[in-house]
Design a protein around this motif. Structure first.
Motif, mmCIF file in Angstrom:
data_model
loop_
_atom_site.group_PDB
_atom_site.id
_atom_site.type_symbol
_atom_site.label_atom_id
_atom_site.label_comp_id
_atom_site.label_asym_id
_atom_site.label_seq_id
_atom_site.Cartn_x
_atom_site.Cartn_y
_atom_site.Cartn_z
ATOM 1 N N LYS A 78 0.848 -1.181 0.006
ATOM 2 C CA LYS A 78 0.008 -0.073 0.017
ATOM 3 C C LYS A 78 0.848 1.006 0.154
ATOM 4 O O LYS A 78 1.788 1.389 0.486
ATOM 5 C CB LYS A 78 -0.938 0.000 1.135
ATOM 6 C CG LYS A 78 -1.937 -1.358 1.397
ATOM 7 C CD LYS A 78 -2.765 -1.327 0.000
ATOM 8 C CE LYS A 78 -3.710 -2.521 0.309
ATOM 9 N NZ LYS A 78 -4.570 -2.660 -0.889
ATOM 10 N N ASP A 114 -12.539 7.009 1.989
ATOM 11 C CA ASP A 114 -12.193 5.733 1.260
ATOM 12 C C ASP A 114 -12.744 4.501 2.166
ATOM 13 O O ASP A 114 -12.939 3.614 1.625
ATOM 14 C CB ASP A 114 -10.760 5.754 0.787
ATOM 15 C CG ASP A 114 -10.438 6.957 -0.369
ATOM 16 O OD1 ASP A 114 -11.389 7.310 -0.979
ATOM 17 O OD2 ASP A 114 -9.283 7.075 -0.269
ATOM 18 N N ALA A 151 -15.335 1.463 1.388
ATOM 19 C CA ALA A 151 -15.052 0.164 1.021
ATOM 20 C C ALA A 151 -15.712 -0.909 2.284
ATOM 21 O O ALA A 151 -16.106 -1.744 2.022
ATOM 22 C CB ALA A 151 -13.560 -0.256 1.249
ATOM 23 N N ILE A 183 -12.104 -7.383 -2.048
ATOM 24 C CA ILE A 183 -10.839 -7.307 -1.346
ATOM 25 C C ILE A 183 -9.471 -7.257 -2.449
ATOM 26 O O ILE A 183 -8.627 -6.617 -2.473
ATOM 27 C CB ILE A 183 -10.414 -8.317 -0.437
ATOM 28 C CG1 ILE A 183 -11.354 -8.491 0.716
ATOM 29 C CG2 ILE A 183 -8.801 -8.211 0.200
ATOM 30 C CD1 ILE A 183 -11.514 -7.057 1.308
ATOM 31 N N LEU A 191 -9.222 -3.835 -4.397
ATOM 32 C CA LEU A 191 -8.995 -2.474 -3.535
ATOM 33 C C LEU A 191 -7.869 -1.997 -4.258
ATOM 34 O O LEU A 191 -6.768 -2.565 -4.344
ATOM 35 C CB LEU A 191 -8.896 -2.903 -1.939
ATOM 36 C CG LEU A 191 -9.973 -3.173 -1.194
ATOM 37 C CD1 LEU A 191 -9.744 -3.349 0.188
ATOM 38 C CD2 LEU A 191 -10.975 -2.159 -1.140
ATOM 39 N N ASP A 192 -7.883 -0.439 -4.224
ATOM 40 C CA ASP A 192 -6.744 0.144 -4.781
ATOM 41 C C ASP A 192 -5.536 0.216 -3.818
ATOM 42 O O ASP A 192 -5.796 -0.094 -2.632
ATOM 43 C CB ASP A 192 -7.203 1.678 -5.228
ATOM 44 C CG ASP A 192 -7.689 2.502 -4.228
ATOM 45 O OD1 ASP A 192 -7.211 2.523 -3.077
ATOM 46 O OD2 ASP A 192 -8.723 3.126 -4.442
ATOM 47 N N THR A 209 -5.880 1.660 -0.158
ATOM 48 C CA THR A 209 -6.954 1.525 0.897
ATOM 49 C C THR A 209 -6.601 0.134 1.304
ATOM 50 O O THR A 209 -6.480 -0.704 0.727
ATOM 51 C CB THR A 209 -8.599 1.123 0.191
ATOM 52 O OG1 THR A 209 -8.873 2.553 -0.402
ATOM 53 C CG2 THR A 209 -9.371 0.819 1.284
ATOM 54 N N ALA A 211 -7.010 -3.123 3.507
ATOM 55 C CA ALA A 211 -8.021 -3.836 4.073
ATOM 56 C C ALA A 211 -8.122 -4.219 5.707
ATOM 57 O O ALA A 211 -8.607 -4.559 6.120
ATOM 58 C CB ALA A 211 -8.480 -5.067 3.562
#
Length: 256
Positions: A51, A60, A64, A84, A87-88, A91, A93
Protein backbone atom coordinates in the motif's frame (compact mmCIF):
# COMPACT_ATOMS: atom_id res chain seq x y z
CA UNK A 1 -29.57 -80.19 -0.49
CA UNK A 2 -26.58 -78.41 0.97
CA UNK A 3 -26.84 -74.63 1.24
CA UNK A 4 -23.62 -72.62 1.32
CA UNK A 5 -23.56 -69.12 2.72
CA UNK A 6 -20.91 -66.68 1.63
CA UNK A 7 -19.98 -64.34 4.46
CA UNK A 8 -18.22 -61.06 3.79
CA UNK A 9 -18.52 -61.24 0.03
CA UNK A 10 -20.47 -58.68 -1.98
CA UNK A 11 -22.81 -59.81 -4.72
CA UNK A 12 -21.64 -58.67 -8.11
CA UNK A 13 -23.80 -55.84 -9.43
CA UNK A 14 -25.36 -55.06 -6.07
CA UNK A 15 -24.89 -51.47 -4.89
CA UNK A 16 -24.16 -50.55 -1.30
CA UNK A 17 -26.02 -47.29 -0.49
CA UNK A 18 -24.22 -46.78 2.82
CA UNK A 19 -20.74 -47.07 1.30
CA UNK A 20 -21.74 -44.84 -1.59
CA UNK A 21 -23.01 -42.21 0.83
CA UNK A 22 -19.81 -42.33 2.89
CA UNK A 23 -17.71 -42.00 -0.27
CA UNK A 24 -19.80 -39.03 -1.42
CA UNK A 25 -19.35 -37.32 1.97
CA UNK A 26 -15.59 -37.82 1.75
CA UNK A 27 -15.46 -36.36 -1.77
CA UNK A 28 -17.62 -33.39 -0.72
CA UNK A 29 -15.36 -32.77 2.28
CA UNK A 30 -12.22 -32.81 0.14
CA UNK A 31 -13.80 -30.46 -2.40
CA UNK A 32 -14.86 -28.05 0.34
CA UNK A 33 -11.36 -28.07 1.82
CA UNK A 34 -9.85 -27.39 -1.59
CA UNK A 35 -12.25 -24.47 -2.11
CA UNK A 36 -11.32 -23.11 1.32
CA UNK A 37 -7.58 -23.32 0.57
CA UNK A 38 -8.13 -21.48 -2.71
CA UNK A 39 -10.13 -18.71 -1.01
CA UNK A 40 -7.58 -18.36 1.73
CA UNK A 41 -4.72 -18.09 -0.77
CA UNK A 42 -6.55 -15.38 -2.73
CA UNK A 43 -7.18 -13.42 0.45
CA UNK A 44 -3.57 -13.72 1.57
CA UNK A 45 -2.30 -12.59 -1.82
CA UNK A 46 -4.67 -9.61 -1.90
CA UNK A 47 -3.70 -8.52 1.61
CA UNK A 48 0.01 -8.91 0.87
CA UNK A 49 -0.14 -6.30 -1.89
CA UNK A 50 1.88 -3.19 -0.92
CA UNK A 51 0.00 0.00 0.00
CA UNK A 52 1.36 3.39 -1.00
CA UNK A 53 -0.81 5.57 1.23
CA UNK A 54 0.87 6.72 4.42
CA UNK A 55 -2.50 7.70 5.88
CA UNK A 56 -5.82 6.04 5.17
CA UNK A 57 -8.49 8.48 4.03
CA UNK A 58 -11.64 8.03 6.19
CA UNK A 59 -13.88 8.49 3.15
CA UNK A 60 -12.18 5.69 1.22
CA UNK A 61 -12.29 3.37 4.21
CA UNK A 62 -15.97 4.12 4.80
CA UNK A 63 -16.90 3.41 1.18
CA UNK A 64 -15.00 0.13 1.14
CA UNK A 65 -16.38 -0.91 4.56
CA UNK A 66 -19.96 -0.15 3.48
CA UNK A 67 -19.55 -2.23 0.34
CA UNK A 68 -18.08 -5.16 2.27
CA UNK A 69 -20.88 -4.93 4.85
CA UNK A 70 -23.52 -5.25 2.12
CA UNK A 71 -21.70 -8.24 0.63
CA UNK A 72 -21.54 -9.99 4.00
CA UNK A 73 -25.27 -9.43 4.49
CA UNK A 74 -25.85 -11.04 1.09
CA UNK A 75 -23.66 -13.99 2.16
CA UNK A 76 -21.53 -13.80 -0.97
CA UNK A 77 -18.06 -15.02 -0.04
CA UNK A 78 -16.72 -14.99 -3.61
CA UNK A 79 -17.76 -11.36 -4.11
CA UNK A 80 -16.22 -10.50 -0.73
CA UNK A 81 -12.83 -11.85 -1.82
CA UNK A 82 -13.18 -10.21 -5.23
CA UNK A 83 -13.70 -6.77 -3.67
CA UNK A 84 -10.64 -7.25 -1.42
CA UNK A 85 -8.59 -8.17 -4.49
CA UNK A 86 -9.75 -5.04 -6.32
CA UNK A 87 -9.08 -2.53 -3.52
CA UNK A 88 -6.73 0.15 -4.79
CA UNK A 89 -3.32 0.66 -3.25
CA UNK A 90 -4.67 3.60 -1.25
CA UNK A 91 -7.01 1.44 0.82
CA UNK A 92 -5.70 -1.04 3.37
CA UNK A 93 -8.09 -3.93 4.08
CA UNK A 94 -6.26 -4.70 7.33
CA UNK A 95 -7.45 -1.35 8.71
CA UNK A 96 -11.04 -2.09 7.69
CA UNK A 97 -10.96 -5.56 9.22
CA UNK A 98 -9.65 -4.29 12.55
CA UNK A 99 -11.81 -1.20 12.99
CA UNK A 100 -15.49 -0.51 13.75
CA UNK A 101 -17.32 0.11 10.49
CA UNK A 102 -20.62 1.28 12.01
CA UNK A 103 -22.56 1.38 15.28
CA UNK A 104 -23.07 -2.37 14.76
CA UNK A 105 -19.35 -2.86 15.21
CA UNK A 106 -16.70 -4.40 12.99
CA UNK A 107 -17.05 -6.65 9.97
CA UNK A 108 -16.53 -9.48 12.45
CA UNK A 109 -19.71 -8.40 14.28
CA UNK A 110 -21.66 -8.28 11.04
CA UNK A 111 -20.43 -11.67 9.80
CA UNK A 112 -21.31 -13.21 13.18
CA UNK A 113 -24.75 -11.60 13.15
CA UNK A 114 -25.57 -12.81 9.64
CA UNK A 115 -24.23 -16.28 10.35
CA UNK A 116 -22.08 -16.10 7.21
CA UNK A 117 -19.58 -18.72 8.33
CA UNK A 118 -17.41 -18.71 5.19
CA UNK A 119 -16.68 -14.99 5.44
CA UNK A 120 -16.32 -15.15 9.22
CA UNK A 121 -13.72 -17.88 8.80
CA UNK A 122 -11.72 -15.69 6.41
CA UNK A 123 -11.97 -12.68 8.71
CA UNK A 124 -10.80 -14.64 11.75
CA UNK A 125 -7.64 -15.46 9.80
CA UNK A 126 -6.91 -11.76 9.35
CA UNK A 127 -8.16 -10.10 12.53
CA UNK A 128 -6.09 -9.63 15.67
CA UNK A 129 -7.19 -12.16 18.30
CA UNK A 130 -8.13 -9.52 20.86
CA UNK A 131 -10.65 -8.06 18.38
CA UNK A 132 -12.93 -11.02 19.11
CA UNK A 133 -13.70 -9.39 22.47
CA UNK A 134 -14.34 -5.92 20.99
CA UNK A 135 -17.74 -4.35 21.66
CA UNK A 136 -20.06 -2.30 19.46
CA UNK A 137 -22.14 0.71 20.53
CA UNK A 138 -24.51 -1.55 22.50
CA UNK A 139 -21.70 -3.38 24.24
CA UNK A 140 -22.15 -6.50 22.13
CA UNK A 141 -19.19 -8.66 21.19
CA UNK A 142 -19.31 -10.73 17.98
CA UNK A 143 -20.36 -13.67 20.18
CA UNK A 144 -23.35 -11.67 21.46
CA UNK A 145 -24.32 -11.00 17.85
CA UNK A 146 -24.05 -14.68 16.93
CA UNK A 147 -26.12 -15.65 20.00
CA UNK A 148 -28.86 -13.14 19.16
CA UNK A 149 -29.03 -14.50 15.63
CA UNK A 150 -28.93 -18.14 16.67
CA UNK A 151 -25.84 -18.59 14.49
CA UNK A 152 -24.31 -21.66 16.13
CA UNK A 153 -21.60 -22.19 13.51
CA UNK A 154 -20.37 -18.62 14.00
CA UNK A 155 -20.47 -19.00 17.80
CA UNK A 156 -18.35 -22.16 17.66
CA UNK A 157 -15.73 -20.48 15.47
CA UNK A 158 -15.50 -17.42 17.73
CA UNK A 159 -15.15 -19.52 20.88
CA UNK A 160 -12.52 -21.72 19.23
CA UNK A 161 -10.52 -18.68 18.08
CA UNK A 162 -10.63 -16.79 21.38
CA UNK A 163 -7.46 -16.84 23.46
CA UNK A 164 -9.60 -16.92 26.60
CA UNK A 165 -12.95 -18.49 25.77
CA UNK A 166 -14.30 -17.97 29.30
CA UNK A 167 -13.63 -14.25 28.98
CA UNK A 168 -15.87 -13.78 25.94
CA UNK A 169 -18.52 -16.18 27.26
CA UNK A 170 -18.79 -14.10 30.45
CA UNK A 171 -18.64 -10.65 28.87
CA UNK A 172 -21.75 -8.50 29.28
CA UNK A 173 -23.33 -5.92 26.97
CA UNK A 174 -24.98 -2.68 28.09
CA UNK A 175 -28.07 -4.61 29.21
CA UNK A 176 -25.85 -6.73 31.39
CA UNK A 177 -26.47 -9.76 29.20
CA UNK A 178 -23.93 -12.42 28.41
CA UNK A 179 -24.24 -14.36 25.15
CA UNK A 180 -26.11 -17.04 27.13
CA UNK A 181 -28.68 -14.48 28.32
CA UNK A 182 -29.27 -13.53 24.70
CA UNK A 183 -29.63 -17.15 23.58
CA UNK A 184 -32.22 -17.82 26.30
CA UNK A 185 -34.13 -14.64 25.40
CA UNK A 186 -34.59 -15.78 21.80
CA UNK A 187 -35.52 -19.28 23.03
CA UNK A 188 -32.78 -20.94 20.99
CA UNK A 189 -32.17 -24.29 22.65
CA UNK A 190 -29.21 -25.31 20.49
CA UNK A 191 -27.37 -22.04 21.09
CA UNK A 192 -28.11 -22.05 24.83
CA UNK A 193 -26.79 -25.61 25.17
CA UNK A 194 -23.68 -24.83 23.12
CA UNK A 195 -22.82 -21.84 25.33
CA UNK A 196 -23.44 -23.27 28.78
CA UNK A 197 -21.61 -26.49 27.95
CA UNK A 198 -18.55 -24.41 27.03
CA UNK A 199 -18.73 -22.58 30.35
CA UNK A 200 -21.44 -23.01 33.00
CA UNK A 201 -20.51 -19.88 34.97
CA UNK A 202 -22.68 -17.48 32.88
CA UNK A 203 -25.79 -19.42 33.99
CA UNK A 204 -25.41 -17.75 37.39
CA UNK A 205 -24.60 -14.19 36.27
CA UNK A 206 -27.23 -11.48 36.64
CA UNK A 207 -28.03 -8.84 34.03
CA UNK A 208 -29.15 -5.23 34.51
CA UNK A 209 -32.59 -6.49 35.58
CA UNK A 210 -30.95 -8.78 38.13
CA UNK A 211 -31.94 -11.85 36.12
CA UNK A 212 -29.64 -14.78 35.44
CA UNK A 213 -30.19 -17.05 32.42
CA UNK A 214 -31.72 -19.53 34.88
CA UNK A 215 -34.32 -16.92 35.83
CA UNK A 216 -34.85 -15.84 32.21
CA UNK A 217 -35.58 -19.46 31.30
CA UNK A 218 -38.64 -19.19 33.56
CA UNK A 219 -39.65 -15.93 31.87
CA UNK A 220 -39.56 -17.52 28.42
CA UNK A 221 -41.59 -20.53 29.49
CA UNK A 222 -39.63 -22.63 26.98
CA UNK A 223 -39.78 -26.18 28.36
CA UNK A 224 -36.73 -27.37 26.36
CA UNK A 225 -34.47 -24.63 27.68
CA UNK A 226 -35.82 -25.12 31.20
CA UNK A 227 -35.06 -28.82 30.98
CA UNK A 228 -31.54 -28.29 29.59
CA UNK A 229 -30.48 -25.65 32.11
CA UNK A 230 -32.07 -27.20 35.17
CA UNK A 231 -31.05 -30.78 34.43
CA UNK A 232 -27.40 -29.87 34.96
CA UNK A 233 -25.69 -29.94 38.35
CA UNK A 234 -26.42 -26.48 39.72
CA UNK A 235 -24.87 -24.55 42.58
CA UNK A 236 -27.79 -22.54 44.03
CA UNK A 237 -25.50 -20.41 46.21
CA UNK A 238 -23.76 -19.12 43.06
CA UNK A 239 -26.92 -17.70 41.47
CA UNK A 240 -26.83 -13.90 41.33
CA UNK A 241 -29.82 -11.57 41.42
CA UNK A 242 -33.41 -12.75 41.59
CA UNK A 243 -33.99 -16.27 42.87
CA UNK A 244 -35.33 -18.72 40.27
CA UNK A 245 -37.07 -20.53 43.15
CA UNK A 246 -39.01 -17.36 43.96
CA UNK A 247 -39.75 -16.88 40.27
CA UNK A 248 -41.11 -20.42 39.99
CA UNK A 249 -43.34 -19.96 43.04
CA UNK A 250 -44.71 -16.65 41.72
CA UNK A 251 -45.60 -18.41 38.47
CA UNK A 252 -47.14 -21.36 40.29
CA UNK A 253 -44.53 -23.70 38.84
CA UNK A 254 -44.14 -25.71 42.01
CA UNK A 255 -42.68 -28.68 40.14
CA UNK A 256 -39.71 -26.52 39.18
Amino acid sequence: MDVKLSIGEEDVGTSNPIKEEVKKDEVDSLEEEEIWRSRRKRMNNALAAPKTAMRQEPKDLYVAASKLTAIIENADVEEFISVIEKLDDQTDAWVIFNSPVSSRGSLLHIAAETGEDNILRLLLDHVADHRIANKNDWGDTPLHMAAKAGACGAARMLIRQAKDKNQILRMKNKRGNTALHEAVLIRNVEMACLLWKEDSEPMYLENAERKSPLYLALDTGNSEILHELYSSSLEPSSIQGLSPVHGAVVRGQYGM
